[in-house]
Write a protein that holds these residues in place. Sequence first.
Motif, PDB file in Angstrom:
ATOM      1  N   LYS A 312       0.855  -1.190   0.000  1.00  0.00           N
ATOM      2  CA  LYS A 312       0.000   0.000   0.000  1.00  0.00           C
ATOM      3  C   LYS A 312       0.888   1.237   0.000  1.00  0.00           C
ATOM      4  O   LYS A 312       1.171   1.814   1.060  1.00  0.00           O
ATOM      5  CB  LYS A 312      -0.930   0.001   1.210  1.00  0.00           C
ATOM      6  CG  LYS A 312      -1.921  -1.163   1.207  1.00  0.00           C
ATOM      7  CD  LYS A 312      -2.856  -1.111   2.392  1.00  0.00           C
ATOM      8  CE  LYS A 312      -3.839  -2.282   2.349  1.00  0.00           C
ATOM      9  NZ  LYS A 312      -4.762  -2.282   3.512  1.00  0.00           N
ATOM     10  N   PRO A 313       1.389   1.620  -1.187  1.00  0.00           N
ATOM     11  CA  PRO A 313       2.313   2.763  -1.280  1.00  0.00           C
ATOM     12  C   PRO A 313       1.738   4.013  -0.641  1.00  0.00           C
ATOM     13  O   PRO A 313       0.517   4.212  -0.597  1.00  0.00           O
ATOM     14  CB  PRO A 313       2.486   2.934  -2.792  1.00  0.00           C
ATOM     15  CG  PRO A 313       2.142   1.607  -3.373  1.00  0.00           C
ATOM     16  CD  PRO A 313       1.073   1.031  -2.490  1.00  0.00           C
ATOM     17  N   LEU A 314       2.632   4.858  -0.152  1.00  0.00           N
ATOM     18  CA  LEU A 314       2.211   6.105   0.475  1.00  0.00           C
ATOM     19  C   LEU A 314       1.637   7.058  -0.567  1.00  0.00           C
ATOM     20  O   LEU A 314       1.989   7.010  -1.749  1.00  0.00           O
ATOM     21  CB  LEU A 314       3.405   6.771   1.164  1.00  0.00           C
ATOM     22  CG  LEU A 314       4.078   5.977   2.284  1.00  0.00           C
ATOM     23  CD1 LEU A 314       5.285   6.750   2.809  1.00  0.00           C
ATOM     24  CD2 LEU A 314       3.105   5.692   3.411  1.00  0.00           C
ATOM     25  N   GLY A 315       0.770   7.938  -0.113  1.00  0.00           N
ATOM     26  CA  GLY A 315       0.216   8.951  -1.003  1.00  0.00           C
ATOM     27  C   GLY A 315       1.220  10.065  -1.265  1.00  0.00           C
ATOM     28  O   GLY A 315       2.352  10.077  -0.741  1.00  0.00           O
ATOM     29  N   ASP A 316       0.821  11.015  -2.063  1.00  0.00           N
ATOM     30  CA  ASP A 316       1.702  12.132  -2.388  1.00  0.00           C
ATOM     31  C   ASP A 316       1.914  13.025  -1.170  1.00  0.00           C
ATOM     32  O   ASP A 316       1.054  13.132  -0.288  1.00  0.00           O
ATOM     33  CB  ASP A 316       1.095  12.966  -3.524  1.00  0.00           C
ATOM     34  CG  ASP A 316       0.994  12.178  -4.828  1.00  0.00           C
ATOM     35  OD1 ASP A 316       1.829  11.269  -5.010  1.00  0.00           O
ATOM     36  OD2 ASP A 316       0.092  12.469  -5.630  1.00  0.00           O
TER      37      ASP A 316
END
Length: 352
Positions: A312-316
């Motif tokens: 679950k990659p981090l958001g911007d």
Amino acid sequence: MALYWPDAKVALDIIDDPDRRPFEGGDDYTVLRVCCADFMDPESFAKTAARLRELLGQPDESHDDDGLDNIEIIARTEEEATFMRDAAQRDGRFVRSVSLWNGPIPEGSFEIIGDGLRMSTPEYMFYRKANQLPFVEAIQLGNELCGRFSTALTCYNSGDDFEYLSSTRTSTSLIRKYLKSASGTKEGKRARRVLRYVCDEAGSPMASYLHTCLCLPPARGGYGIARPELCVVIEGEENLLPSPHGSYLAYDMFWPKERVALQYVGKSEPTENQLSALQAEGVRAVCVTRRDACEPKRLHRVACKLAELLGKPLGDDTRAWKAARKKLCSQIEPPQFDDMRITLDDIQKHYR
């Protein structure tokens, strides 16, 4: 494995360690033989630690008195506080502070401990402090009360150190149940908002800090990492995990579905043997040094690595998140205690 204290002629032999080297000292040694499970059960660990202190000639720092010679008074009014202070001083007690609380007092807020004496329950302490402390500091207090350690934040006589505890003082589920009778009040609502971010079973001040920094939602300056289990031992196919051939007794944080762990390793990177024990049976362990925890850019890399492993990659990094992150970093600092790893050596230095 066996641990030796040559000056005291004492050894601790962990008899079910699969990579065990049996005790090899002389007949003049006293050998305390234990199993891996003895370190996982709080009661067994307490007995083992007490016996080891006895063998090493280290004083038992428990006190024979009732612990009530130095007290804090909680009162509704100044008049009530004055009356209670005068009564305590007549009994020869030192009143270190007085707190006024005008909010509702739910059922289960006190324990009767003597004639005319009551002590706040951990749940009541959380409830009051959640309404008196800044939001993030209240989360940290909740983590302590629901964790396996204490600092001056929850125990006035901790001083500049911290203490490992054999069991937690309360839990988020017990606090949630306690707060039901205050559900219609603004104090109860505030306490429940804080409780939403409190974790159970944090094994050290550093674990509490990392959980807050990593798992708070982005709107509050965190990275929004999924909430893990804390201070856990996993039953693997062959052994308990972390593997007993290493020095770590439990994972600081563990995400069971993804088999991902986070481990605080202190000032230095883990040895090859320690890392192998943490990563046994396919566990993917992210190790965090003190420098990683203290430097924002390095902690950001830890968060990115965790997010990648969890899928679950981090958001911007939006402007709003950066502002929230800056505010969070101004409110919470990395704990500066020594020896915060979940190893036998570190626990012994802080266990009472």
